[in-house]
Design a protein around this motif. Sequence first.
Motif, PDB file in Angstrom:
ATOM      1  N   VAL A   1       0.836  -0.965   0.315  1.00 37.89           N
ATOM      2  CA  VAL A   1      -0.063  -0.177  -0.375  1.00 37.89           C
ATOM      3  C   VAL A   1       0.848   1.509  -0.307  1.00 37.89           C
ATOM      4  O   VAL A   1       0.080   2.326  -0.618  1.00 37.89           O
ATOM      5  N   GLN A   2       1.979   1.489   0.408  1.00 36.40           N
ATOM      6  CA  GLN A   2       3.208   2.151   0.445  1.00 36.40           C
ATOM      7  C   GLN A   2       4.329   2.183  -0.684  1.00 36.40           C
ATOM      8  O   GLN A   2       4.469   3.279  -1.056  1.00 36.40           O
ATOM      9  N   GLY A   3       3.903   1.680  -0.985  1.00 36.55           N
ATOM     10  CA  GLY A   3       5.062   1.073  -2.228  1.00 36.55           C
ATOM     11  C   GLY A   3       6.761   0.899  -1.997  1.00 36.55           C
ATOM     12  O   GLY A   3       7.185   0.733  -2.508  1.00 36.55           O
ATOM     13  N   TRP A   4       7.131   0.013  -0.672  1.00 38.51           N
ATOM     14  CA  TRP A   4       8.610  -0.599  -0.714  1.00 38.51           C
ATOM     15  C   TRP A   4       8.208  -1.289   0.398  1.00 38.51           C
ATOM     16  O   TRP A   4       6.902  -2.288   0.783  1.00 38.51           O
ATOM     17  N   THR A   5       9.338  -2.170   0.752  1.00 40.41           N
ATOM     18  CA  THR A   5      10.037  -3.184   1.038  1.00 40.41           C
ATOM     19  C   THR A   5      10.331  -2.834   2.496  1.00 40.41           C
ATOM     20  O   THR A   5      11.527  -2.450   1.903  1.00 40.41           O
ATOM     21  N   GLY A   6      10.951  -3.541   3.880  1.00 44.42           N
ATOM     22  CA  GLY A   6      10.986  -3.290   4.488  1.00 44.42           C
ATOM     23  C   GLY A   6      12.108  -4.572   4.788  1.00 44.42           C
ATOM     24  O   GLY A   6      11.536  -5.680   4.099  1.00 44.42           O
ATOM     25  N   LEU A   7      13.507  -4.923   4.792  1.00 44.67           N
ATOM     26  CA  LEU A   7      14.359  -6.085   5.508  1.00 44.67           C
ATOM     27  C   LEU A   7      14.810  -5.755   7.070  1.00 44.67           C
ATOM     28  O   LEU A   7      15.418  -4.505   7.074  1.00 44.67           O
TER      29      LEU A   7
ATOM     30  N   SER B   1      15.273   3.604  -0.194  1.00 43.04           N
ATOM     31  CA  SER B   1      16.808   4.084  -0.273  1.00 43.04           C
ATOM     32  C   SER B   1      17.783   3.176  -0.380  1.00 43.04           C
ATOM     33  O   SER B   1      18.822   3.353  -0.879  1.00 43.04           O
ATOM     34  N   GLY B   2      17.792   1.605   0.100  1.00 45.73           N
ATOM     35  CA  GLY B   2      18.715   0.279  -0.113  1.00 45.73           C
ATOM     36  C   GLY B   2      19.603   0.316   0.812  1.00 45.73           C
ATOM     37  O   GLY B   2      20.929  -0.464   0.147  1.00 45.73           O
ATOM     38  N   LYS B   3      20.263   1.162   1.787  1.00 42.53           N
ATOM     39  CA  LYS B   3      20.715   1.693   2.570  1.00 42.53           C
ATOM     40  C   LYS B   3      21.009   0.572   3.981  1.00 42.53           C
ATOM     41  O   LYS B   3      19.397   0.609   4.382  1.00 42.53           O
ATOM     42  N   LEU B   4      21.286   0.240   4.159  1.00 42.08           N
ATOM     43  CA  LEU B   4      21.451  -0.254   5.823  1.00 42.08           C
ATOM     44  C   LEU B   4      21.619   0.641   7.108  1.00 42.08           C
ATOM     45  O   LEU B   4      22.548   1.688   7.132  1.00 42.08           O
ATOM     46  N   PHE B   5      20.734   0.961   7.764  1.00 43.80           N
ATOM     47  CA  PHE B   5      20.556   1.884   8.950  1.00 43.80           C
ATOM     48  C   PHE B   5      21.150   1.366  10.490  1.00 43.80           C
ATOM     49  O   PHE B   5      21.972  -0.149   9.923  1.00 43.80           O
ATOM     50  N   PRO B   6      22.253   2.319  11.245  1.00 39.17           N
ATOM     51  CA  PRO B   6      22.674   1.691  12.116  1.00 39.17           C
ATOM     52  C   PRO B   6      22.398   1.522  13.010  1.00 39.17           C
ATOM     53  O   PRO B   6      20.653   0.941  12.792  1.00 39.17           O
TER      54      PRO B   6
ATOM     55  N   ASN C   1      19.784  -5.044  11.938  1.00 39.57           N
ATOM     56  CA  ASN C   1      19.931  -4.615  10.885  1.00 39.57           C
ATOM     57  C   ASN C   1      18.893  -3.844   9.992  1.00 39.57           C
ATOM     58  O   ASN C   1      18.838  -4.643   9.362  1.00 39.57           O
ATOM     59  N   TRP C   2      18.248  -2.767   9.798  1.00 38.93           N
ATOM     60  CA  TRP C   2      16.855  -2.815   8.861  1.00 38.93           C
ATOM     61  C   TRP C   2      17.528  -2.335   7.710  1.00 38.93           C
ATOM     62  O   TRP C   2      18.765  -0.941   7.668  1.00 38.93           O
ATOM     63  N   SER C   3      16.539  -2.037   6.838  1.00 42.83           N
ATOM     64  CA  SER C   3      16.757  -1.668   5.678  1.00 42.83           C
ATOM     65  C   SER C   3      15.458  -1.844   4.513  1.00 42.83           C
ATOM     66  O   SER C   3      14.961  -1.674   4.929  1.00 42.83           O
ATOM     67  N   SER C   4      15.178  -0.519   3.900  1.00 38.36           N
ATOM     68  CA  SER C   4      14.332  -0.792   2.572  1.00 38.36           C
ATOM     69  C   SER C   4      14.723  -0.010   1.909  1.00 38.36           C
ATOM     70  O   SER C   4      15.455   0.831   1.045  1.00 38.36           O
TER      71      SER C   4
END
Length: 160
Positions: free
Chosen positions: A57-63, A84-89, A78-81
Amino acid sequence: MSTAHDFDFFHGEWDVAHRRRTDFLDADSGWEEFGATSRCWSLFDGAANIDEMPVNVQGWTGLTLRLFDRESELWSLNWSSSRSGKLFPPVIGRFAGERGEFYGDDTHDGKDVRVRFVWSGISATTARWEQAFSVDGERTWLTNWVMDFTRRPASGTPSA
């Protein structure tokens, strides 16, 4: 004491009810609600896992990649979305009883924030994750995102 199997409860497929502040740093901001699904699987004989959460519904995937450090007996989350394709701290912590608390440092909208993830309400069919930020050295916390997980029925199971 935390173990390499603390997140075994999370393996499998879930329906997810999200409730998120429209401004993560403003206690007076409104909330938005949306649904998603999640699938988690184990790695390293339980000492790691990955979950993938399409939020269509928001057009993204989290991991999230979770890793258990056997020496310190601490987990790093460790979260990413896909946005951005970046790994958050990472946030780092452990379970004590039925509650897991994990802490880390990040920035949000250019401000340094202390981040806290809490896992609670864990059963065979439910779990709750909460995110909160502190901008005052952990004196106060603002919860800005909550996910309530409900286990999805097993697919392909013949009915009795």
